[in-house]
Motif scaffolding. Structure first.
Motif, PDB file in Angstrom:
ATOM      1  N   ILE A  16      46.260  35.629  40.724  1.00  0.00           N
ATOM      2  CA  ILE A  16      46.894  36.765  41.391  1.00  0.00           C
ATOM      3  C   ILE A  16      46.299  38.034  40.807  1.00  0.00           C
ATOM      4  CG2 ILE A  16      49.064  37.993  41.763  1.00  0.00           C
ATOM      5  CD1 ILE A  16      50.450  35.276  41.623  1.00  0.00           C
ATOM      6  N   CYS A  17      45.842  38.925  41.687  1.00  0.00           N
ATOM      7  CA  CYS A  17      45.296  40.201  41.228  1.00  0.00           C
ATOM      8  C   CYS A  17      46.458  41.108  40.835  1.00  0.00           C
ATOM      9  CB  CYS A  17      44.449  40.852  42.312  1.00  0.00           C
ATOM     10  SG  CYS A  17      43.635  42.357  41.755  1.00  0.00           S
ATOM     11  N   ARG A  18      46.537  41.435  39.558  1.00  0.00           N
ATOM     12  CA  ARG A  18      47.642  42.236  39.027  1.00  0.00           C
ATOM     13  C   ARG A  18      47.358  43.732  39.069  1.00  0.00           C
ATOM     14  NH1 ARG A  18      51.825  38.922  39.372  1.00  0.00           N
ATOM     15  NH2 ARG A  18      51.424  36.978  38.320  1.00  0.00           N
ATOM     16  N   ARG A  19      46.079  44.101  38.991  1.00  0.00           N
ATOM     17  CA  ARG A  19      45.743  45.524  39.090  1.00  0.00           C
ATOM     18  C   ARG A  19      44.247  45.697  39.296  1.00  0.00           C
ATOM     19  NH1 ARG A  19      44.901  48.348  33.510  1.00  0.00           N
ATOM     20  NH2 ARG A  19      44.332  46.587  32.231  1.00  0.00           N
ATOM     21  N   LYS A  28      34.554  48.753  40.639  1.00  0.00           N
ATOM     22  CA  LYS A  28      35.959  48.453  40.371  1.00  0.00           C
ATOM     23  C   LYS A  28      36.057  47.160  39.583  1.00  0.00           C
ATOM     24  CE  LYS A  28      38.408  50.515  44.242  1.00  0.00           C
ATOM     25  NZ  LYS A  28      39.290  50.271  45.375  1.00  0.00           N
ATOM     26  N   THR A  29      37.052  47.098  38.707  1.00  0.00           N
ATOM     27  CA  THR A  29      37.382  45.865  38.009  1.00  0.00           C
ATOM     28  C   THR A  29      38.722  45.374  38.535  1.00  0.00           C
ATOM     29  OG1 THR A  29      36.148  46.440  36.014  1.00  0.00           O
ATOM     30  CG2 THR A  29      37.913  44.815  35.764  1.00  0.00           C
ATOM     31  N   PHE A  30      38.767  44.095  38.892  1.00  0.00           N
ATOM     32  CA  PHE A  30      39.978  43.449  39.366  1.00  0.00           C
ATOM     33  C   PHE A  30      40.496  42.566  38.246  1.00  0.00           C
ATOM     34  CE2 PHE A  30      37.322  44.518  42.929  1.00  0.00           C
ATOM     35  CZ  PHE A  30      38.205  45.045  43.843  1.00  0.00           C
ATOM     36  N   VAL A  31      41.764  42.745  37.873  1.00  0.00           N
ATOM     37  CA  VAL A  31      42.382  42.004  36.770  1.00  0.00           C
ATOM     38  C   VAL A  31      43.287  40.927  37.352  1.00  0.00           C
ATOM     39  CG1 VAL A  31      43.763  42.163  34.677  1.00  0.00           C
ATOM     40  CG2 VAL A  31      42.308  44.091  35.342  1.00  0.00           C
ATOM     41  N   PHE A  32      42.992  39.675  37.036  1.00  0.00           N
ATOM     42  CA  PHE A  32      43.729  38.531  37.558  1.00  0.00           C
ATOM     43  C   PHE A  32      44.501  37.836  36.450  1.00  0.00           C
ATOM     44  CE2 PHE A  32      39.980  39.008  40.245  1.00  0.00           C
ATOM     45  CZ  PHE A  32      40.520  38.957  41.513  1.00  0.00           C
ATOM     46  N   SER A  33      45.577  37.170  36.836  1.00  0.00           N
ATOM     47  CA  SER A  33      46.277  36.270  35.925  1.00  0.00           C
ATOM     48  C   SER A  33      46.621  35.004  36.705  1.00  0.00           C
ATOM     49  CB  SER A  33      47.530  36.919  35.345  1.00  0.00           C
ATOM     50  OG  SER A  33      48.445  37.208  36.357  1.00  0.00           O
ATOM     51  N   PRO A  34      46.742  33.873  36.002  1.00  0.00           N
ATOM     52  CA  PRO A  34      47.046  32.625  36.691  1.00  0.00           C
ATOM     53  C   PRO A  34      48.454  32.643  37.289  1.00  0.00           C
ATOM     54  CG  PRO A  34      46.364  32.227  34.418  1.00  0.00           C
ATOM     55  CD  PRO A  34      46.537  33.690  34.583  1.00  0.00           C
ATOM     56  N   LYS A  35      48.595  32.070  38.462  1.00  0.00           N
ATOM     57  CA  LYS A  35      49.892  32.002  39.129  1.00  0.00           C
ATOM     58  C   LYS A  35      50.737  30.886  38.512  1.00  0.00           C
ATOM     59  CE  LYS A  35      52.005  31.297  43.618  1.00  0.00           C
ATOM     60  NZ  LYS A  35      51.775  30.948  45.011  1.00  0.00           N
ATOM     61  N   MET A  75      41.871  37.462  33.263  1.00  0.00           N
ATOM     62  CA  MET A  75      40.551  37.214  33.835  1.00  0.00           C
ATOM     63  C   MET A  75      40.153  38.413  34.695  1.00  0.00           C
ATOM     64  SD  MET A  75      39.274  34.119  36.289  1.00  0.00           S
ATOM     65  CE  MET A  75      39.705  32.849  35.135  1.00  0.00           C
ATOM     66  N   ARG A  76      38.970  38.957  34.421  1.00  0.00           N
ATOM     67  CA  ARG A  76      38.519  40.150  35.139  1.00  0.00           C
ATOM     68  C   ARG A  76      37.227  39.885  35.898  1.00  0.00           C
ATOM     69  NH1 ARG A  76      40.277  45.343  31.861  1.00  0.00           N
ATOM     70  NH2 ARG A  76      42.236  44.524  31.026  1.00  0.00           N
ATOM     71  N   MET A  77      37.108  40.570  37.023  1.00  0.00           N
ATOM     72  CA  MET A  77      35.910  40.500  37.837  1.00  0.00           C
ATOM     73  C   MET A  77      35.526  41.945  38.169  1.00  0.00           C
ATOM     74  SD  MET A  77      35.490  38.532  41.474  1.00  0.00           S
ATOM     75  CE  MET A  77      36.812  39.474  42.225  1.00  0.00           C
ATOM     76  N   THR A  78      34.332  42.349  37.776  1.00  0.00           N
ATOM     77  CA  THR A  78      33.871  43.720  38.011  1.00  0.00           C
ATOM     78  C   THR A  78      32.848  43.706  39.145  1.00  0.00           C
ATOM     79  OG1 THR A  78      34.270  44.265  35.697  1.00  0.00           O
ATOM     80  CG2 THR A  78      32.826  45.751  36.938  1.00  0.00           C
TER      81      THR A  78
END
Length: 84
Positions: A16-19, A28-35, A75-78
């Motif tokens: 889930i993308c948290r921010r 942009k960096t997308f910050v994810f955490s496991p659901k 977990m981040r994806m830039t």
């Protein structure tokens, strides 16, 4: 909220993308955490493949994970925007 299913080292993981973080005007960096408390394990250099629809056409894109594997709950994806 963006829910992104990925295949980690073993099995399937929903993120889930948290921010999002605006790094520069075109990055942009997308910050994810496991659901749901799922375990997130990945190795340095691992990537996420996304199947997207862009202007109605299917497009497959690979994005490298930009965070450290020692922080599995962040977990981040830039991504850099590229014209065209």
């Amino acid at each position: 909220m963006l829910v992104l299913p990925i295949r980690p080292l073993q099995g399937r993981l929903t993120l889930i993308c948290r921010r999002t973080i605006q790094e520069t005007h075109d990055v942009k960096t997308f910050v994810f955490s496991p659901k749901g408390g799922q375990a997130s394990q990945f190795k340095s250099g691992q990537f996420i493949m996304q199947n997207l629809l862009i202007d109605g056409a299917p497009v497959a894109r690979n994005y490298s994970i930009s965070s450290s594997p020692t922080r599995p709950d962040d977990m981040r994806m830039t991504v850099k925007r590229v014209p065209g």
